[in-house]
Design an enzyme around this catalytic site. Structure first.
Site, mmCIF file in Angstrom:
data_model
loop_
_atom_site.group_PDB
_atom_site.id
_atom_site.type_symbol
_atom_site.label_atom_id
_atom_site.label_comp_id
_atom_site.label_asym_id
_atom_site.label_seq_id
_atom_site.Cartn_x
_atom_site.Cartn_y
_atom_site.Cartn_z
ATOM 1 N N TYR A 134 -16.506 3.250 7.462
ATOM 2 C CA TYR A 134 -15.040 3.140 7.567
ATOM 3 C C TYR A 134 -14.579 3.573 8.959
ATOM 4 C CZ TYR A 134 -10.122 4.431 6.827
ATOM 5 O OH TYR A 134 -8.757 4.573 6.954
ATOM 6 N N ASP B 105 -4.559 -12.760 3.618
ATOM 7 C CA ASP B 105 -5.779 -11.950 3.684
ATOM 8 C C ASP B 105 -6.168 -11.827 5.161
ATOM 9 O OD1 ASP B 105 -8.591 -11.163 3.720
ATOM 10 O OD2 ASP B 105 -8.538 -11.522 1.562
ATOM 11 N N GLY C 175 0.813 -1.220 0.000
ATOM 12 C CA GLY C 175 0.000 0.000 0.000
ATOM 13 C C GLY C 175 0.846 1.270 0.000
ATOM 14 N N TYR D 105 -9.080 -1.976 4.271
ATOM 15 C CA TYR D 105 -9.950 -1.632 3.140
ATOM 16 C C TYR D 105 -10.155 -0.113 3.277
ATOM 17 C CZ TYR D 105 -14.226 -1.667 0.237
ATOM 18 O OH TYR D 105 -15.181 -1.431 -0.719
ATOM 19 N N ASP E 62 -8.347 9.491 11.394
ATOM 20 C CA ASP E 62 -9.082 10.654 11.924
ATOM 21 C C ASP E 62 -10.601 10.440 11.824
ATOM 22 O OD1 ASP E 62 -8.727 10.661 9.125
ATOM 23 O OD2 ASP E 62 -9.125 12.804 8.985
ATOM 24 N N LYS F 25 -12.845 1.214 11.977
ATOM 25 C CA LYS F 25 -11.546 1.521 12.592
ATOM 26 C C LYS F 25 -11.701 1.720 14.099
ATOM 27 C CE LYS F 25 -8.373 1.720 9.340
ATOM 28 N NZ LYS F 25 -7.130 0.936 9.438
HETATM 29 N N1 LIG Z 1 -5.143 6.777 2.899
HETATM 30 C C1 LIG Z 1 -5.526 7.634 3.834
HETATM 31 O O1 LIG Z 1 -5.845 8.811 3.572
HETATM 32 C C2 LIG Z 1 -5.574 7.185 5.279
HETATM 33 C C3 LIG Z 1 -6.041 8.088 6.240
HETATM 34 C C4 LIG Z 1 -6.091 7.660 7.572
HETATM 35 C C5 LIG Z 1 -5.694 6.382 7.908
HETATM 36 N N2 LIG Z 1 -5.265 5.538 6.942
HETATM 37 C C6 LIG Z 1 -4.865 4.178 7.328
HETATM 38 O O2 LIG Z 1 -3.485 4.029 7.052
HETATM 39 C C7 LIG Z 1 -3.219 2.685 6.648
HETATM 40 C C8 LIG Z 1 -2.454 2.699 5.328
HETATM 41 O O3 LIG Z 1 -3.275 3.249 4.318
HETATM 42 P P1 LIG Z 1 -2.829 3.238 2.802
HETATM 43 O O4 LIG Z 1 -3.412 4.452 2.173
HETATM 44 O O5 LIG Z 1 -1.358 2.957 2.708
HETATM 45 O O6 LIG Z 1 -3.614 1.976 2.247
HETATM 46 P P2 LIG Z 1 -3.678 1.434 0.739
HETATM 47 O O7 LIG Z 1 -2.687 2.144 -0.134
HETATM 48 O O8 LIG Z 1 -5.106 1.407 0.335
HETATM 49 O O9 LIG Z 1 -3.132 -0.048 0.904
HETATM 50 C C9 LIG Z 1 -3.903 -0.993 1.545
HETATM 51 C C10 LIG Z 1 -3.054 -2.196 1.851
HETATM 52 O O10 LIG Z 1 -3.891 -3.122 2.544
HETATM 53 C C11 LIG Z 1 -3.814 -4.375 1.889
HETATM 54 N N3 LIG Z 1 -5.106 -5.044 2.013
HETATM 55 C C12 LIG Z 1 -6.308 -4.630 1.583
HETATM 56 N N4 LIG Z 1 -7.257 -5.543 1.888
HETATM 57 C C13 LIG Z 1 -6.614 -6.547 2.530
HETATM 58 C C14 LIG Z 1 -7.031 -7.782 3.087
HETATM 59 N N5 LIG Z 1 -8.310 -8.166 3.036
HETATM 60 N N6 LIG Z 1 -6.113 -8.571 3.667
HETATM 61 C C15 LIG Z 1 -4.791 -8.204 3.697
HETATM 62 N N7 LIG Z 1 -4.344 -7.045 3.193
HETATM 63 C C16 LIG Z 1 -5.244 -6.232 2.611
HETATM 64 C C17 LIG Z 1 -3.462 -4.085 0.447
HETATM 65 O O11 LIG Z 1 -2.849 -5.235 -0.093
HETATM 66 P P3 LIG Z 1 -2.929 -5.586 -1.689
HETATM 67 O O12 LIG Z 1 -2.315 -4.444 -2.393
HETATM 68 O O13 LIG Z 1 -2.142 -6.826 -1.785
HETATM 69 O O14 LIG Z 1 -4.384 -5.737 -1.979
HETATM 70 C C18 LIG Z 1 -2.497 -2.902 0.629
HETATM 71 O O15 LIG Z 1 -1.208 -3.385 0.908
HETATM 72 C C19 LIG Z 1 -4.571 1.977 6.604
HETATM 73 O O16 LIG Z 1 -4.744 1.246 7.775
HETATM 74 C C20 LIG Z 1 -5.561 3.106 6.528
HETATM 75 O O17 LIG Z 1 -6.821 2.751 7.078
HETATM 76 C C21 LIG Z 1 -5.182 5.904 5.646
#
Ligand SMILES: NC(=O)c1ccc[n+]([C@@H]2O[C@H](COP(=O)([O-])OP(=O)(O)OC[C@H]3O[C@@H](n4cnc5c(N)ncnc54)[C@H](OP(=O)(O)O)[C@@H]3O)[C@@H](O)[C@H]2O)c1
Length: 278
Positions: free
Chosen positions: A123, A34, A10, A59, A100, A127
């Site tokens: 979502y 998974d 990710g 997700y 957040d 969380k």
């Molecule tokens: N993006 C934001 O703005 C934001 C804001 C606040 C908090 N966060 C949190 O920060 C963290 C990182 O976010 P990110 O933006 O880096 O996420 P991302 O780019 O969407 O990546 C998601 C990751 O989770 C994996 N994943 C998805 N479904 C899965 C499942 N069922 N089992 C195992 N792995 C799974 C994906 O693997 P594959 O690629 O192999 O599918 C990928 O490695 C997350 O926990 C998110 O909730 C994100």
């Protein structure tokens, strides 16, 4: 130290894999384990014998979660519980990435780590419920809440704005939601430090400063040297399936308590734009 990153493919996971030097790292994606498959998670994590597990996998499609709540809770709440169970069994420390969106967005000053959770979206609920369960199962868990993540490793707001700006003379962007943009590189570095400092409890990890999405977009366009007009609009004019908190700025106090400070989001954006050019 041995570290296992779940969600290594990710936006954040890629930066953790790139910047975590000097320790032994294993990165896992959804194909390796998974989160919904407790046996597979257990097997993959046990095999990597970590001192620390960083659970970045989720997700993350906020509107997708709203439309598919069963999937959202299975991945974002029950998945982390599966990971916590194996962490407990093998005595590994766990750092869980949260959001957040666990807050209602009604405050007008930055949210502290101990403020009451009151999520408005599926979502955010998934969380928030994961946080509560993990704190019960593993009192020493570290929960790192972040927001408005951007980086070169995947889809993000600045990337979308720059792509749209190349084909449109003007962009409408909401001006009534405020938060903290966070560069995945800076977040990754802070997480590495938190693990090395053996942190526990809830920590807010974002770049410093705050802005609206409109202000963020204006700075992206300016930083990229484009002439595209950016027009402020209200959330009502841009309805989405999931409600967004109107204000979700996270206070830096809990991070500062660990002796860590973050660069401003403007500084981070500039570095992102440089990296994107390469
Ligand atoms: N993006 C934001 O703005 C934001 C804001 C606040 C908090 N966060 C949190 O920060 C963290 C990182 O976010 P990110 O933006 O880096 O996420 P991302 O780019 O969407 O990546 C998601 C990751 O989770 C994996 N994943 C998805 N479904 C899965 C499942 N069922 N089992 C195992 N792995 C799974 C994906 O693997 P594959 O690629 O192999 O599918 C990928 O490695 C997350 O926990 C998110 O909730 C994100």
């Amino acid at each position: 130290m041995r570290v296992t990153i779940l969600g290594a493919s990710g936006l954040l996971g890629k930066e953790l894999m790139r910047h975590w030097l000097g320790d032994e790292l294993v990165g896992l994606g959804s194909k390796d384990a998974d989160l919904r498959d407790a046996d597979r998670v257990s097997e993959a994590v046990e095999k990597s014998r970590p001192d620390w597990i960083v659970l970045s996998a989720a997700y993350t499609n906020v509107d997708g979660c709203e439309n598919h709540p069963e999937l959202a809770f299975a991945v974002n709440r029950d998945g982390p519980v599966n990971v916590a169970r194996v962490a407990k069994r093998i005595g590994a420390k766990l750092l869980f990435l949260s959001s957040d969106y666990v807050f209602d967005g009604k405050k007008t000053s930055p949210y502290e780590a101990e403020d009451r959770r009151d999520p408005r979206s599926v979502y955010g609920r998934s969380k928030a419920e994961a946080e509560v369960q993990l704190l019960e199962m593993l009192p020493e868990v570290c929960i790192a809440r972040t927001s408005w993540l951007f980086g070169t490793g995947g889809k993000c707001f600045p990337d979308t704005i720059l792509k749209l700006a190349s084909s449109r003379p003007a962009l409408d962007v909401v001006n009534d939601q405020r938060g903290d943009p966070t560069y995945a590189v800076d977040l990754a570095k802070a997480i590495i430090e938190l693990c090395r400092k053996d942190a526990s409890g809830i920590v807010h990890v974002t770049n410093a400063g705050e802005c609206s999405w409109f202000e963020f977009a204006r700075e992206i366009i300016r930083g990229a040297g484009l002439a595209t007009e950016v027009r402020p609009v209200s959330s009502e004019q841009m309805t989405r399936p999931a409600p967004r908190p109107a204000y979700s700025v996270l206070s830096a106090k809990s991070l500062q308590a660990h002796g860590i400070s973050m660069p401003t989001w403007q500084d981070a954006l500039w570095r992102y734009l440089q990296e994107r050019k390469c």
